[in-house]
Design an enzyme around this catalytic site. Structure first.
Site, mmCIF file in Angstrom:
data_model
loop_
_atom_site.group_PDB
_atom_site.id
_atom_site.type_symbol
_atom_site.label_atom_id
_atom_site.label_comp_id
_atom_site.label_asym_id
_atom_site.label_seq_id
_atom_site.Cartn_x
_atom_site.Cartn_y
_atom_site.Cartn_z
ATOM 1 C CB SER A 259 -0.884 0.002 1.256
ATOM 2 O OG SER A 259 -1.509 1.260 1.444
ATOM 3 C CE1 TYR B 179 -3.827 -1.786 5.726
ATOM 4 C CE2 TYR B 179 -3.340 0.497 5.189
ATOM 5 C CZ TYR B 179 -3.621 -0.794 4.787
ATOM 6 O OH TYR B 179 -3.687 -1.096 3.446
#
Length: 248
Positions: free
Chosen positions: A135, A148
């Protein structure tokens, strides 16, 4: 002999789209996930187009389950480590430790458990291609996303080290690092709150699971001498974790 692709987290979003795209390229698919009904639906859809899809229903967070379901596989040519999630969006002092465990156990440990088993098979075969779903959060930490972001920083580092570890074995490693992609990602992050999930994409045309699957398909079709180490994919309206142009 047809090539075989193993895709984790194939019950929705990027994983499902990747299974369909690689099946269209002629790969035999091994699809994993925790929702048996959705795996069956995927297998049926691939079968209707003349493809082959074997389903394995288990949780990548369990090292024992990974070994039980993956060790018997004879050959894997492409591994797509897609299983992952974000859970919660709050400051570090307000975080839910259950959310933290879910993210770390899936995004980091699950990827490692699966890769260790599959990489051994690829090493024995003398070739293979591992695609890790990272990501932009893996290089751009943002407020309310500490754990995260940390998990995706780990995926970024693991991918780079994995590339070095497996270089002499003839195994390619690619990390795909998307920005905003509209899947079940935000719905999971907000624990089923549809209004909050939808607000994430307000005023933006985000990427789709099919967009990411197309990039993966391109990377795995490159000539044997060519590898994509790292690919960053963004919606045209997004320039980074903090830069998004939302149309009114």
């Amino acid at each position: 002999m047809k090539k075989q692709a193993l895709i984790t987290g194939a019950t929705s979003g990027i994983g499902r789209a990747t299974a369909l795209r690689l099946a269209a390229l002629g790969y035999d698919i091994v699809a994993t996930g925790r929702r048996a009904e959705r795996l069956d639906e995927l297998a049926a859809e691939i079968a209707r187009t003349g493809g082959s899809c074997r389903t394995l229903c288990f949780d990548v967070r369990s090292d024992a389950e990974c070994a039980r379901f993956l060790e018997p596989l004879e050959r894997i040519d492409v591994l797509v480590n897609n299983a992952g999630l974000a859970a919660g969006l709050e400051h570090i002092d307000c975080g839910d430790t259950a959310d933290w465990d879910a993210m770390i156990d899936t995004n980091v440990k699950g990827l490692l458990y699966v890769t260790r088993i599959v990489a051994r098979k690829m090493r024995s075969a003398g070739s293979g291609h591992i695609v890790n779903l990272g990501s932009i959060a893996g290089t751009e930490p943002y407020e309310n996303g500490a754990v995260y972001c940390a998990s995706k920083h780990a995926v970024h580092a693991i991918s780079q080290a994995m590339r070095a570890d497996l270089l002499a074995a003839g195994i390619k490693v690619t990390e795909i690092r998307p920005g905003m992609v509209e899947t079940e990602f935000s719905l999971v992050r907000f624990h089923g709150d549809r209004a909050k999930a939808d607000s994430t994409y307000a005023g933006v045309t985000p990427l789709t699971g099919a967009d990411i699957a197309e990039a993966i398909a391109w990377a795995v079709q490159l000539p044997p001498h060519m590898n994509v180490n790292d690919m960053v994919l963004m919606p045209a309206q997004q320039a980074g974790a903090y830069y998004t142009h939302r149309k009114k």
